[in-house]
Design an enzyme around this catalytic site. Structure first.
Site, mmCIF file in Angstrom:
data_model
loop_
_atom_site.group_PDB
_atom_site.id
_atom_site.type_symbol
_atom_site.label_atom_id
_atom_site.label_comp_id
_atom_site.label_asym_id
_atom_site.label_seq_id
_atom_site.Cartn_x
_atom_site.Cartn_y
_atom_site.Cartn_z
ATOM 1 C CE1 TYR A 1 -3.951 -2.053 0.063
ATOM 2 C CE2 TYR A 1 -2.851 -3.245 1.832
ATOM 3 C CZ TYR A 1 -3.867 -3.152 0.887
ATOM 4 O OH TYR A 1 -4.796 -4.154 0.782
ATOM 5 C CG ASP B 1 -1.536 -12.029 9.473
ATOM 6 O OD1 ASP B 1 -1.152 -12.197 10.622
ATOM 7 O OD2 ASP B 1 -2.630 -12.441 9.027
ATOM 8 C CG HIS C 1 1.998 -8.433 -3.235
ATOM 9 N ND1 HIS C 1 2.804 -9.260 -2.495
ATOM 10 C CD2 HIS C 1 1.268 -7.730 -2.358
ATOM 11 C CE1 HIS C 1 2.553 -9.070 -1.211
ATOM 12 N NE2 HIS C 1 1.628 -8.145 -1.104
ATOM 13 C CE1 TYR D 1 -8.509 -3.674 2.318
ATOM 14 C CE2 TYR D 1 -8.489 -2.613 4.461
ATOM 15 C CZ TYR D 1 -7.957 -3.515 3.574
ATOM 16 O OH TYR D 1 -6.867 -4.270 3.939
ATOM 17 N NE ARG D 2 -3.995 -0.780 4.298
ATOM 18 C CZ ARG D 2 -3.488 -1.684 5.127
ATOM 19 N NH1 ARG D 2 -4.119 -2.815 5.331
ATOM 20 N NH2 ARG D 2 -2.363 -1.458 5.758
#
Ligand code: ADP
Length: 536
Positions: free
Chosen positions: A94, A153, A397, A480-481
């Site tokens: 992210y 995690d 990723h 959501y993100r």
């Protein structure tokens, strides 16, 4: 990798600002060498191999206390240097520690690493942004405190940083932003503010009663660019006596409707108050005969799969349900779950073995095999997710992670829509079976795309994700993100009434941050002078 200057700031002005910042934090803590800059890039950058477009900061500054943060913000306003606050910058997938706009200076808060308070009886903690999950875990164990933190995690990163990007974990406090009670924030004009009960001098309820009085503003700081959080309170879980992981499966493809309806009500009434994920024991089976049948069916239901599922005793859908608490409460909850799910003919149940605490901390194995669950689920931060997964073998990723309502109809529709979208994009592998239930009665679908060394491939997956965001929005689904490169696209999807929500954010941005120095572009919210331009 060469650092970039903030837009509109000359090298001379930048140097002058750096000297002023050095006066605040010491010369060693304003970092502008190329070598230092390298540590503030996104390790999972989707621009790999395409350095011209990569988001590169102008430097980093690392304060030790809120007063210094205030002084830094004042200087940033004077010199128009944009700042991108990070706590520990481990937000991999992210964006890592890189800003949305090249030339932004990273405000690295990891030196502010004090655990300020842990109240065992009222089960909360007050921490600074640099307190990592590992730091906090050690603190709890060293002080023999019988409370659990909720970690993600992998179990790295920080309590505040993870929460600020709406990160998730395992227990009743798996919604990490939702677990915050009370914040201290440096506003874009350098002022220090406390939210909720913290605004009342001498209040002992700062970290137990979040509202205080009047409009509740703390949520605006999550995924926002309206303030820099310098302290936050978190709800903790009193150490449960035990934990157990139980398994449920239901036999037929069409059972998904009834199964998700029942699971939703079990979540809504708090019988299940931990994260779980819908999987397909049948579609994910490693049995060669089943694998071949799955290939033949293209992952769609078929008579052959039904037969194999029956013969081999594998449900079409299933999940593990993780309980923690007193054993008699867990037993009672499990009986109730079984009673409810038994409404589906052929439903199967298997109870796992108990782990008792503190006796069994060392007996919980890494991974989620059999009766075991992720160590993070029982309060132990771990990096095991990096071993044996694709993440350790590739350059990382990017996620496309839309959120859908927890219903069979929505799930099957999403599978159909994204399967077609993948096909249209020429992506062969459709890797989604079920979904993750982190936020109440919703499922998050996680589509993962690997980053490689090939700039062309990486450009293609960026384009693909942008397309998927549009496809999702056309169907009423948002993310959501997301990583900085997709923030504009994701925010654009939340478009009700001609983007009234984004316009509201912009109004607040202009009022609080007229110079636009705080995290330009975070969540698609740009300051006035950069708005409307197409930012790279
Ligand atoms: P972690 O510490 O878990 O690695 P990060 O530091 O990467 O998390 O933070 C994730 C994102 O959340 C950052 O990119 C930033 O946008 C935001 N953020 C992190 N810490 C703060 C903070 N203290 N104040 C405001 N925003 C923050």
């Amino acid at each position: 990798m060469k650092r970039r200057l903030p837009p509109g700031v000359s090298a001379k002005q930048f140097q002058a600002a750096v000297r002023r910042l050095q006066d605040v934090v010491g010369s060693g803590w304003v970092l502008t060498d190329d070598l230092d800059i390298g540590t503030y890039l996104d390790a999972y950058t989707p621009f790999r191999g395409d350095e011209a477009d990569e988001y590169v900061p102008s430097g980093a500054v690392a304060p030790t206390e809120a007063r210094q943060v205030q002084q830094i913000v004042t200087i940033a306003n004077e010199y128009k240097i944009p700042l991108w606050p990070i706590s520990t910058g481990r937000n991999l997938g992210y964006g890592g520690s890189a800003p949305r706009m090249s030339g932004t200076m990273v405000l690295d808060l990891k030196r502010m690493d004090r655990v300020l308070e842990v109240d065992e009886a009222r089960a909360y903690a007050l921490v600074e942004p640099g307190v990592s999950y590992f730091d906090f875990y050690r603190y709890l164990r060293d002080h023999k405190l019988k409370v659990w933190l909720d970690c993600p995690d992998p179990g790295w990163g920080s309590l505040i940083g993870n929460a600020m990007d709406h990160g998730v974990g395992h227990t009743a406090f798996r919604d990490h932003f939702g677990a915050i009670c009370g914040m201290e924030v440096v506003l874009p004009n350098g002022e220090l503010m406390r939210t909720g009960s913290g605004a009342l001098p001498g209040s002992k309820a700062w970290n137990t009663f979040e509202y205080g009085y009047g409009p509740h503003v703390a949520p605006m700081f999550g995924q926002g660019n309206f303030g820099i959080v310098t302290k936050a309170g978190f709800y903790l879980l009193p150490e449960p006596e035990a934990a157990r992981s139980d398994h449920i499966s239901v036999p037929r493809h069409e059972d998904v409707h009834q199964f998700l309806d029942i699971m939703s009500t079990l979540v809504a009434d708090f019988t299940i108050d931990t994260s779980w994920s819908l999987t397909s024991p049948l579609l994910t089976s490693q049995d060669p005969e089943i694998k071949a049948a799955v290939m033949r069916s293209g992952g769609e239901p078929s008579a052959e799969l039904d037969r194999l599922g029956r013969e081999k005793g594998l449900g079409y859908w299933g999940t593990r349900v993780y309980f923690n608490g007193a054993p008699e409460v867990i037993d009672a909850k499990w009986e109730y779950v079984k009673r409810r799910v038994s409404a589906i003919p052929g439903a199967k149940f298997r109870a796992g073995n108990y782990f008792h605490f503190p006796k069994d901390y060392d007996n919980v194995k890494e991974g989620m095999d059999g009766d075991h669950f992720a160590k993070e689920a029982v309060d132990i931060p771990s990096l095991s997710i990096f071993t044996g997964t694709g993440a350790s073998r590739s350059h990382g990723h990017i996620f496309f992670s839309p959120i859908i309502a927890m219903s069979g109809e929505e799930l099957l529709r999403a599978r159909k829509v994204f399967k077609k979208a993948y096909k249209d994009l020429g992506i062969e592998h459709y890797n989604q079976v079920g979904g993750w239930a982190w936020f109440r009665c919703n499922l998050i679908l996680l589509y993962v795309q690997a980053i490689t060394d090939d700039a062309e491939h990486n450009a293609k997956i960026r384009k693909n994700v942008k397309h998927l965001v549009k496809v999702a929005a056309d169907n009423g689904w948002g993310e959501y993100r997301t990583a900085p490169v997709f923030m504009d696209d994701v925010m654009a999807a939340y478009s009700f009434n001609n983007h009234a929500l984004l316009r509201y954010h912009e109004t607040i941005k202009d009022a609080l941050d007229p110079n636009g120095i705080l995290a330009p572009g975070r969540s698609g919210i740009w300051p006035k002078h950069l708005r409307g331009r197409t930012m790279p």
